[in-house]
Write a protein that holds these residues in place. Structure first.
Motif, PDB file in Angstrom:
ATOM      1  N   LEU A 132       1.081  -1.398   0.500  1.00 52.03           N
ATOM      2  CA  LEU A 132      -0.530   0.200   0.555  1.00 52.03           C
ATOM      3  C   LEU A 132       0.988   1.362   0.306  1.00 52.03           C
ATOM      4  N   PHE A 133       1.331   0.921   0.705  1.00 47.78           N
ATOM      5  CA  PHE A 133       2.965   2.675   0.451  1.00 47.78           C
ATOM      6  C   PHE A 133       3.591   2.980  -0.872  1.00 47.78           C
ATOM      7  N   ALA A 134       3.415   1.742  -1.248  1.00 48.49           N
ATOM      8  CA  ALA A 134       4.339   1.725  -2.495  1.00 48.49           C
ATOM      9  C   ALA A 134       3.391   2.036  -3.674  1.00 48.49           C
ATOM     10  N   GLU A 135       1.928   1.789  -3.123  1.00 49.20           N
ATOM     11  CA  GLU A 135       1.027   1.871  -4.464  1.00 49.20           C
ATOM     12  C   GLU A 135       0.888   3.883  -4.166  1.00 49.20           C
ATOM     13  N   ALA A 136       0.933   3.936  -2.342  1.00 47.93           N
ATOM     14  CA  ALA A 136       1.136   5.857  -2.804  1.00 47.93           C
ATOM     15  C   ALA A 136       2.460   6.531  -2.860  1.00 47.93           C
ATOM     16  N   ARG A 137       2.779   5.866  -3.103  1.00 41.82           N
ATOM     17  CA  ARG A 137       5.096   6.031  -3.704  1.00 41.82           C
ATOM     18  C   ARG A 137       3.957   6.838  -5.188  1.00 41.82           C
ATOM     19  N   LEU A 148      -4.249   6.435   4.356  1.00 43.82           N
ATOM     20  CA  LEU A 148      -2.925   6.605   4.197  1.00 43.82           C
ATOM     21  C   LEU A 148      -3.162   7.992   3.741  1.00 43.82           C
ATOM     22  N   ALA A 149      -2.625   8.809   4.196  1.00 41.78           N
ATOM     23  CA  ALA A 149      -2.049  10.614   4.595  1.00 41.78           C
ATOM     24  C   ALA A 149      -1.558  10.641   3.620  1.00 41.78           C
ATOM     25  N   ILE A 150      -1.256  11.571   2.003  1.00 44.88           N
ATOM     26  CA  ILE A 150       0.043  12.275   2.028  1.00 44.88           C
ATOM     27  C   ILE A 150       0.586  13.305   1.490  1.00 44.88           C
ATOM     28  N   PRO A 173      -7.054  -3.070   1.634  1.00 43.50           N
ATOM     29  CA  PRO A 173      -6.330  -4.390   1.927  1.00 43.50           C
ATOM     30  C   PRO A 173      -6.250  -5.698   1.302  1.00 43.50           C
ATOM     31  N   PHE A 174      -6.987  -5.785   0.751  1.00 46.33           N
ATOM     32  CA  PHE A 174      -7.200  -8.042   0.573  1.00 46.33           C
ATOM     33  C   PHE A 174      -6.479  -7.663  -1.819  1.00 46.33           C
ATOM     34  N   THR A 175      -6.718  -6.360  -1.733  1.00 50.83           N
ATOM     35  CA  THR A 175      -6.367  -6.117  -3.222  1.00 50.83           C
ATOM     36  C   THR A 175      -5.206  -5.400  -3.504  1.00 50.83           C
ATOM     37  N   GLY A 176      -5.000  -4.516  -2.509  1.00 45.98           N
ATOM     38  CA  GLY A 176      -4.506  -3.206  -2.588  1.00 45.98           C
ATOM     39  C   GLY A 176      -4.947  -2.167  -3.979  1.00 45.98           C
ATOM     40  N   GLN A 177      -5.945  -2.108  -4.504  1.00 45.15           N
ATOM     41  CA  GLN A 177      -6.730  -1.358  -5.084  1.00 45.15           C
ATOM     42  C   GLN A 177      -7.377  -0.087  -4.035  1.00 45.15           C
ATOM     43  N   VAL A 178      -6.889   1.505  -5.302  1.00 48.04           N
ATOM     44  CA  VAL A 178      -7.513   2.338  -4.442  1.00 48.04           C
ATOM     45  C   VAL A 178      -8.891   2.496  -4.769  1.00 48.04           C
ATOM     46  N   LEU A 179      -9.617   1.896  -3.322  1.00 47.18           N
ATOM     47  CA  LEU A 179     -11.425   2.798  -2.986  1.00 47.18           C
ATOM     48  C   LEU A 179     -11.836   4.025  -3.348  1.00 47.18           C
TER      49      LEU A 179
END
Length: 405
Positions: free
Chosen positions: A262-267, A299-301, A319-325
């Motif tokens: 999730l952190f990787a996707e947030a970046r 995540l707050a970015i 939290p199960f797929t990492g998809q942005v909801l």
């Protein structure tokens, strides 16, 4: 003796100042003391926050592994949040309470305690006095009520003070004693000059600080912000949170991915990120409506060079797929939430960066001097000295004695 509007305004100004002056002075002094709290703590514990980078391409441990290291080092601690910084030599901050936390080396997993304990203790005391007059436990509601009322009185003093300051005639002779400091004055003339001069130059900032303080102190004032902007007030006072994000029902036996993906996707979502922060336990704020079933991880970015300075994008993940909801930025807030958030950070000056904090601190110190000179003028009014004053006072002070409060 005729009663003028000036006298009608003057006496409530004087009486409210005498009654609430001590509390106003405490709030002003402590407000100035905590103006640069985060900057001072960052400076004081700079060595704790920095790590040695093994090599330019050294691999970093995952966020999940860092949390495991914290739990191993502090078995009784319950991590409540994680903040990651973009600099290679920055440690990762893991919160273990509302304000407590530890720093973790992202390369070795070494857990370091927070430093600057003396500064942290000092600011903690200052905040307690600023918000509750140092009260604890069951006495805190009383302290909060006193600071709330005193803040409202300070707003009244600022507004009524502007009317009392306003010269009857706009000439250099009448304006100069209330517009700038004059040397060689003593006693009542000096206090009159300081009270009016400081009040005039600090007035705009003090109005912002006290009006925003009203919104923080009273739910009706916070709701009024939403009502005036045509939006429905939130169900609870305090930090405004979005509605919970619905997570699709995961397949039977599915397990959460962990935080690192999730952190990787947030970046990727915000390439020029400044900080990445997650609140553990679903990432919900205390006043947020609670969702049933699986909860999204938010995540707050914060973005480098973003505006407003306090804004952060809220990205919610499955939290199960990492998809942005859902992705929510400051621009997505309704007008009421924007205004309420601005008022929160204008109260501390953080909305305008270090310059805003400096201006807020100077105005707060001005508030301390206003209390001091106001008390001095009141004392001389109720207990005048019988000794003749050999120091000549400005004509505006003798012509308009009621403005000297």
């Amino acid at each position: 003796m005729s009663i003028t509007l000036r006298k009608i305004i003057f006496w409530p100004h004087l009486v409210s100042g005498v009654i609430t002056g001590l509390v106003i002075g405490i709030m002003s002094l402590t407000g100035a003391a905590i103006a640069f709290e985060s900057e001072i703590i960052d400076w004081a514990e700079r060595d704790n926050r920095r790590v040695q980078v093994p090599s330019p391409d050294a691999p970093r441990l995952s966020v999940d592994e860092l949390l495991a290291r914290v739990k191993a080092a502090h078995p009784k601690a319950q991590p409540s949040g994680v903040t990651v910084y973009p600099e290679p030599d920055s440690a990762v901050l893991v919160l273990t309470g509302r304000s407590e936390g530890v720093y973790v080396n992202p390369y070795t997993g070494e857990v370091r305690e927070q430093g600057a304990k003396g500064w942290r203790s000092f600011f903690h005391v200052m905040e307690e006095w600023h918000r509750w007059l140092g009260a604890h436990g069951d006495n805190r509601p009383v302290g909060k009520a006193l600071t709330g009322v005193s803040n409202a009185a300070f707003l009244f003093l600022a507004l009524s003070g502007l009317y009392l300051w306003w010269p009857r005639k706009w000439t250099m002779k009448t304006v100069r004693p209330v517009l700038w400091f004059r040397g060689g004055l003593k006693g009542k003339a000096r206090d009159f000059n300081w009270h009016n001069t400081i009040g005039f130059w600090a007035l705009p900032v003090l109005i912002v600080l006290t009006a925003s303080g009203m919104v923080i102190s009273y739910r009706w004032a916070s709701n009024l912000v939403f009502t005036l902007t045509g939006n429905e007030p939130p169900p609870a006072q305090g930090p405004i949170a979005s509605a919970p994000v619905k997570v699709p029902t995961p397949p039977e036996g599915a397990k959460p991915l962990g935080l690192e993906p999730l952190f990787a996707e947030a970046r990727k979502q915000v390439p020029a990120w400044e900080t990445l922060t997650v609140r553990l336990g679903g990432g919900q704020r205390p006043n947020a409506p609670q969702a049933r079933g699986p909860q999204a991880i938010t995540l707050a970015i914060r973005e480098q060079g973003g505006w407003p300075l306090f804004a952060a994008a809220q990205v919610s993940f499955d939290p199960f797929t990492g998809q942005v909801l859902r992705r929510e930025t400051f621009a997505d807030y309704n007008a009421g939430r924007k205004a309420r958030t601005w008022l929160r950070f204008l109260h501390t000056g953080e909305a305008l960066g270090w310059l805003g904090q400096l201006v807020a601190a100077i105005a707060s110190l001005g508030g301390v001097l206003l209390v001091w000179t106001g008390f001095a003028l009141s004392w001389r009014r109720f207990f005048p000295s019988r000794r003749p004053n050999v120091t000549a006072e400005p004509e505006t002070a003798s012509a308009e004695p009621e403005t000297a409060a």
